[in-house]
Design an enzyme around this catalytic site. Structure first.
Site, short mmCIF file in Angstrom:
data_model
loop_
_atom_site.label_atom_id
_atom_site.label_comp_id
_atom_site.label_asym_id
_atom_site.label_seq_id
_atom_site.Cartn_x
_atom_site.Cartn_y
_atom_site.Cartn_z
N HIS A 411 -4.96 -15.85 -2.49
CA HIS A 411 -5.86 -15.88 -1.35
C HIS A 411 -5.69 -14.64 -0.47
O HIS A 411 -6.64 -13.96 -0.09
CB HIS A 411 -5.59 -17.15 -0.54
CG HIS A 411 -6.45 -17.26 0.69
ND1 HIS A 411 -6.05 -16.78 1.92
CD2 HIS A 411 -7.69 -17.76 0.86
CE1 HIS A 411 -7.01 -17.01 2.80
NE2 HIS A 411 -8.02 -17.61 2.18
N CYS A 733 -15.47 -10.50 -13.98
CA CYS A 733 -15.34 -10.60 -12.53
C CYS A 733 -13.89 -10.86 -12.13
O CYS A 733 -13.61 -11.12 -10.97
CB CYS A 733 -16.28 -11.66 -11.96
SG CYS A 733 -16.02 -13.28 -12.69
C1 PEP Z 1 -10.67 -15.21 -12.82
O1 PEP Z 1 -10.05 -16.19 -13.24
O2 PEP Z 1 -10.54 -14.05 -13.28
C2 PEP Z 1 -11.60 -15.38 -11.71
C3 PEP Z 1 -12.37 -14.40 -11.31
O3 PEP Z 1 -11.59 -16.59 -11.05
P1 PEP Z 1 -10.49 -17.03 -9.96
O4 PEP Z 1 -9.64 -15.83 -9.67
O5 PEP Z 1 -11.23 -17.50 -8.78
O6 PEP Z 1 -9.77 -18.12 -10.69
#
Ligand code: PEP
Ligand code: MG
Length: 781
Positions: A411, A733
């Protein structure tokens, strides 16, 4: 004299008015338009406890064994109760109200001002309380709360540990006029990279919060101070403004249509502001980053601090001047912050993961989950075990963030990058080893935290970002090392967003859309689990909460696409919220009840999220795309698709897709494509942790977390190949999208788009272009 006006404060009054008030007095004496204020002196606090005869009991109560936490808690409670519940002598009340009335009957800000300069700030730990919008009726109570803050558990503990006498510590309180700004903004009195006498001003309508938080793109004015010529005027489309609401709180409003594109500052106002800027710069003998406001045609100086981004090579003598100015400054809080640099004796050097770029110096604020976050002031460095969603307003004010725990995808790392605040995460026992009030320099690239100021060192960032620079002049924006012109690329480059407040800033990167909008923050920041929220406020309000959060991003990017992911927070995060007692307690939440698994298990809650999408489509946001997290296989997708249809979303008409984050989803990619989706996006944070069996939040194995591991790349390459056959778009992403090696690999493989963090977008655009040009060259050679 129980109260003193700022212009009555002299050099000898420091021990009676405290550092904050003394520095305000100094600026007032220098002719600067500081909002008017009076100080309830330390003598008043003293006469309050003596005349009411609570002093003896007070000091007896806090004389406890500070290692006995129950006794300490009881002592703090009783001491504060004594102060808050004892009636103040009539003379104190009368003087206070008379001074308030003299200032004009308007709401004020009330803040404590530490005295006893010979004691370190930590002896006052917990006393950094600031109360805004205080009315006449509440004034005395707020002043008493400032006094009572001398007796928080931490303050008593610290004084006892250090052998300071509680009876010898005093406190003053500043009561200051709140400026109901019609226009406000920031000003760099000299060029923030070269130090040349070129002033840069940013201005918007209403209170300064909209500019400082980046909620609005402000007008920008560049002025050559020597020739007094206004060299550049850029009038922005200012969609929002902050104003004082009916109860005195700050609220965001739309700017009336006719003012949106109207220029905020007249030439005459610009010159008046520059006059003020020159006075502050002369006073501190170094270029300043000034927050200002204009109300009823009066210019006010709200805050000033030295610019820390000036390149040493360009401005050779800057360092000495900056440090000299800073030394004068007193505390790093209040209306005028002189910089608060002070020398320390015991050296501290900590290392962690540099998770948000930029180098910054500031005063440590140790923050625990239960703390009052108001104590974090503009320019402070938050030091905490781990940040939580309700810390975000304080993170916006902070100059830097240091956490004990967490990695690049925690976070703290995600939010600080979006806010443009330098951060070091995973710095082990930072919150134990650092002390409140200590001055540290953090380097968000190198991942270091060092004692003292390194203000003289070359900073990375050189120019102000229209949206971010105001808040964090020291925060580096690596993307700006490149030319400001966006490179044209065949592969789309998008941006990730997690907090709606970052929407404008993200849109200003020129990204081709949002590749991942996380909605977790919108839910977690309500401090309630979805079930509790619905129970307390109803289904409609829950849907509205999501619609509003997503809408601000979809609006900022329209018509560029915004890929919104349905809820994916692990159960341990939900458990910290109201209603969290009804959430499962899991041994390993990362492998547990999250993402699509939770959504399919709670179709009622999930359908409310889907209804929010449906509403957004109805409102005309056809740029919104729907993305499902943490799917395992086609069955997950087909079940979710049926629920979409149940709420009226036609999967044939809308763009929707899934995250590829589990090895299973990568291995089942053909079936997934056959389920009819339009895109997939690699969540490499999760894909890496699951492929390599390395918990992404576990510092013990952080060295093994490698998104470029051949096993991960192999899965990704195969997915891209299959998706091309099915004409399904591919994207990434996860955090790895910011790595040049990953960009090279993906462009080589033929990925459709890459979605990076705000701070990395420009770098990724250039990297993509470089790889595309190489591929073109190779094809013709
Ligand atoms: C990931 O897992 O790469 C992602 C973008 O999702 P999060 O970091 O929110 O789990
Ligand atoms: Mg993920």
């Amino acid at each position: 004299m129980p109260t003193l006006w700022l212009d009555e404060i002299g050099a000898d009054d420091l021990s009676r008015v405290g550092g904050k008030a003394a520095s305000l007095g100094e600026l007032t004496a220098a002719g600067l338009p500081v909002p008017s204020a009076f100080v309830v002196t330390a003598d008043t606090y003293r006469s309050f406890i003596e005349e009411t005869e609570i002093d003896e009991e007070l000091f007896e109560v806090v004389d406890v064994d500070s290692d006995d936490s129950a006794a300490l808690a009881e002592a703090a409670e009783r001491a504060q109760e004594l102060i808050l519940e004892t009636e103040a002598p009539p003379s104190v009340k009368e003087d206070l109200l008379a001074a308030y009335d003299e200032m004009g009957d308007a709401d004020v800000a009330v803040r404590s001002s530490a005295t006893a300069e010979d004691l370190p700030d930590a002896s006052f730990a917990g006393q950094q309380d600031t109360y805004l919008n205080v009315s006449r009726a509440d004034l005395l109570r707020r002043v008493k709360e400032c006094w009572a803050s001398l007796f928080t558990q931490r303050a008593i503990y610290y004084r006892n540990e250090q052998g300071f006498d509680d009876a010898a510590v005093d406190i003053a309180v500043v009561v200051q006029q709140m400026v109901d700004a019609e226009k406000s903004g920031v000003m760099f009195t000299s060029h923030p990279s070269t130090g040349a006498p070129t002033a840069i001003l940013e201005a918007a309508w209403g209170l300064g919060e909209a500019v400082v938080s980046g909620a609005v793109s402000p007008d920008n004015y560049v002025v050559d101070r020597e020739s007094e010529e206004i060299e550049e005027v850029t009038v922005a489309d200012k969609k929002v403004m902050c104003v004082r609401g009916e109860d005195g709180e700050t609220v965001e409003r739309s700017v009336p249509e006719e003012k949106r594109n109207e220029r905020v500052l007249s030439p005459e106002e610009i010159h008046r502001l520059i006059d003020v800027g020159e006075l502050v710069e002369d006073h501190y003998d170094t270029p300043q980053d000034v927050e200002w406001a204009i109300f009823e045609d009066e210019v006010y100086l709200l805050q000033s601090r030295p610019i820390t981004t000036i390149d040493e090579a360009v401005e050779g003598e800057e360092a000495d001047a900056a440090t000299a100015s800073a030394d004068e400054g007193g505390e790093a809080s209040g209306v005028a912050d002189g910089g608060a640099m002070q020398s320390q004796t015991d050296d501290v050097r900590l290392t962690g993961i540099g998770s948000s770029p930029g180098k910054v110096t500031g005063e440590v604020r140790i923050v625990s989950k239960l703390d009052n976050l108001d104590k974090v002031e503009e320019g402070d460095i938050i030091v905490t075990e781990m940040t939580t969603p309700d810390m975000v307003p304080a993170m916006k004010r902070a100059a830097g963030i240091v956490t004990d725990q967490g990695g690049m995808t925690s976070h703290a790392a995600i939010v600080s990058r979006e806010l443009g605040v330098p951060a070091v995460v995973g710095a082990d026992d930072a919150s134990d080893r650092l002390r409140d009030g200590q001055i540290v320099t953090i380097d968000g690239d190198m991942g270091t935290v060092e004692q003292g100021t390194e203000i003289a060192e070359t900073e990375e960032s050189t120019e102000t970002d229209a949206n971010a620079g105001a808040e964090q002049p020291a925060a580096a924006e690596p993307s700006q090392q490149h030319s400001p012109v966006k490179p044209m690329t065949g592969t789309e480059v998008k941006v990730n967003v997690s907090i709606p407040e970052a929407a404008e800033r993200a849109a200003a990167t020129g990204a081709d859309g949002v590749g991942l909008l996380r909605i977790e923050h919108m839910i977690l920041s309500t401090n309630k689990t979805p079930a509790r929220y619905v129970e307390d406020h109803g289904e409609r309000a829950y849907v509205d909460e999501i619609v509003e959060g997503v809408r601000s991003v979809a609006e900022a990017f329209y018509p560029r696409p915004v890929r919104v992911r349905t809820l994916d927070a692990p159960s341990d995060e939900f458990r910290q919220l109201q209603g969290g007692e009804d959430e499962p307690s899991e041994h390993n939440p990362m492998l547990g009840y999250r993402g699509i698994r939770r959504s399919l298990d709670r179709p009622g809650e999930f359908k409310l999220e889907l209804r929010a999408f449906e509403r957004l489509y109805e409102l005309g946001y056809d740029n919104v795309e729907l993305m499902l997290p943490l799917v395992t296989d086609a069955e997950d997708v087909l079940r979710a698709k049926a629920l979409m249809q149940e709420v009226g979303i036609d999967p044939e008409k809308r763009d929707w897709g899934v995250m590829v984050e589990t090895p299973a989803s990568a291995l089942c990619i053909e079936e997934l494509c056959e389920a009819g989706l339009d895109f997939v996006s690699f969540g490499t944070n999760d894909l890496t942790q699951y492929t390599l069996a390395v918990d992404r939040n576990n510092g013990n194995v952080a060295g093994r977390f490698d998104e470029l591991h051949p096993a991960v790349l192999d899965l990704m390459g195969k997915v891209i190949g299959t998706c091309r056959e099915y004409d399904v778009a591919t994207s990434i992403c996860g955090q790895a999208a910011s790595k040049p090696e990953m960009v090279q690999f993906l462009v080589d493989e033929g990925v459709t788009s890459i979605s990076a963090n705000i701070d990395a977008v420009r770098d990724v655009q250039h990297e993509v272009k470089r790889v595309e040009q190489r591929l073109l060259l190779e094809s013709v050679r």
